[in-house]
Write a protein that holds these residues in place. Structure first.
Motif, PDB file in Angstrom:
ATOM      1  N   CYS A  16     134.370  75.281  47.070  1.00 31.54           N
ATOM      2  CA  CYS A  16     134.237  73.820  46.361  1.00 31.54           C
ATOM      3  C   CYS A  16     135.109  73.689  45.165  1.00 31.54           C
ATOM      4  N   GLU A  65     136.016  68.972  59.785  1.00 37.32           N
ATOM      5  CA  GLU A  65     134.859  68.321  59.939  1.00 37.32           C
ATOM      6  C   GLU A  65     133.887  69.356  59.387  1.00 37.32           C
ATOM      7  N   ALA A  66     133.803  70.502  60.029  1.00 35.44           N
ATOM      8  CA  ALA A  66     132.859  71.400  59.453  1.00 35.44           C
ATOM      9  C   ALA A  66     133.064  71.633  57.916  1.00 35.44           C
ATOM     10  N   GLU A  68     134.090  69.482  55.859  1.00 36.83           N
ATOM     11  CA  GLU A  68     133.424  68.476  55.025  1.00 36.83           C
ATOM     12  C   GLU A  68     131.681  68.444  54.951  1.00 36.83           C
ATOM     13  N   ARG A  69     131.185  69.131  55.859  1.00 33.96           N
ATOM     14  CA  ARG A  69     129.802  69.149  56.074  1.00 33.96           C
ATOM     15  C   ARG A  69     129.654  70.255  55.021  1.00 33.96           C
ATOM     16  N   TYR A  70     130.006  71.314  55.139  1.00 28.20           N
ATOM     17  CA  TYR A  70     129.918  72.565  54.332  1.00 28.20           C
ATOM     18  C   TYR A  70     130.136  72.133  52.726  1.00 28.20           C
ATOM     19  N   TYR A  71     131.108  71.426  52.330  1.00 23.35           N
ATOM     20  CA  TYR A  71     131.243  71.108  51.177  1.00 23.35           C
ATOM     21  C   TYR A  71     130.303  70.199  50.676  1.00 23.35           C
ATOM     22  N   ALA A  72     129.870  69.258  51.485  1.00 27.82           N
ATOM     23  CA  ALA A  72     128.997  68.346  50.847  1.00 27.82           C
ATOM     24  C   ALA A  72     127.720  69.112  50.525  1.00 27.82           C
ATOM     25  N   GLN A  73     127.067  69.952  51.211  1.00 23.29           N
ATOM     26  CA  GLN A  73     125.968  70.646  51.177  1.00 23.29           C
ATOM     27  C   GLN A  73     126.348  71.761  50.051  1.00 23.29           C
TER      28      GLN A  73
END
Length: 300
Positions: A16, A65-66, A68-73
């Protein structure tokens, strides 16, 4: 929850930080690590998750794409952990440590001194650094905790806190008016010598309105331009021209009779003052100083 998962929480924090800083080099500098170590940690995280998170190029990194999802959570998880620590620190009654505040030059003198006077006097263990600069500021690169700005906030990933509004109007010095006379209409303003700022901002567009009169926009050409507000105010006080000035920053000059408000029956809409932080779960000291700033600016 096993040991490998707990170890990945550290890798998540590094990941992050890379995304927030925009590069592994900047993340390494902020974390006190080497760039190669950062790269190894990211590679290990991708291997353990079994998917690529970052698309690396020679100049910059992009999230898959993965990623982006991992960073958001992952960012939410870090903020939740920070909130847990902050809840413990909030038990303390005193504010301690370093706090960095960035703000426009015009607000960095009397307004911020008045706003922070009580918190500085009552909390000697709190060390505050003021970074005065007109224009865009990168809070991560400069290590800024709170940005104070004016006008309309630009879209960003920073967290927004409204503080209040600041009136503004057109002013001149008594010596200038004795020499050039008082304008009585918006049209007559264009016959006078104008001073202004060299960059577009909340003092650039002049829209005047009054009862029983059609509203009007004027765009005067400045005889002199300045790159900071304090210089502009000083030259207006010395009788070199007229200018639109924010009322919060000229209270001392008004009290001493150094400035006169022109066309007082006409109105110019105030501009917004707001604060930005890099996290929604800011440390206790940041929250308390934000409360102090909001109390001051909403009152004044």
């Amino acid at each position: 929850m096993d040991g490998q998962f707990l170890a990945r929480l550290k890798l998540n924090g590094i990941f992050c930080q890379v995304v927030d800083c925009g590069s592994m080099g900047k993340a390494a500098q902020s974390l006190g690590m080497t760039t190669s170590a950062i790269s190894q940690h990211i590679t290990r995280l991708e291997m353990e998750l079994g998917i690529r998170l970052l698309n690396r190029t020679t100049r910059k990194i992009n999230l898959s794409e993965a990623g982006e999802r991992y960073y958001a959570q992952g960012k939410k998880a870090l903020e939740a952990a920070q909130a847990a620590e902050n809840s413990v620190h909030e038990i303390k009654s005193a504010l301690t440590g370093k706090l960095r505040i960035a703000l426009p030059v015009g607000l960095s003198t009397q307004p911020i001194a008045q706003a922070l006077s009580s918190v500085v006097i009552e909390n000697p263990a709190l060390k505050i650094s003021i970074y005065a600069k007109d224009g865009t500021i990168d809070p991560i690169a400069k290590g800024i905790d709170i940005i104070i700005d004016v006008g309309t906030p630009k879209d960003s990933q920073l967290y927004f806190y409204p503080l209040g509004q600041c009136g503004k109007h057109i002013y001149a010095s008594p010596s200038y008016l004795a020499r050039r006379g008082y304008p009585s209409t918006p049209a007559e303003l264009l016959e006078h010598s104008w001073l202004g700022l060299s960059y577009n901002g909340v003092l650039s567009d002049i829209h005047l309105s009054a009862k029983h009169h059609p509203s009007t926009d004027i765009k005067p050409e400045s005889q002199m331009e300045f790159n900071d507000l304090n210089s502009l105010i000083s030259h207006v006080c010395h009788g070199l021209g007229i200018a639109m000035l924010p009322e919060l920053e000229i209270q001392e000059q008004l009290s001493r009779g150094e400035l006169v408000k022109l066309l007082p029956s006409w109105h110019i809409a105030p501009h917004q003052i707001y604060a930005l932080t890099t996290s929604n779960n800011a440390p206790y000291k940041v929250k308390k100083v934000l409360e102090v700033l909001k109390a001051y600016f909403s009152k004044n």
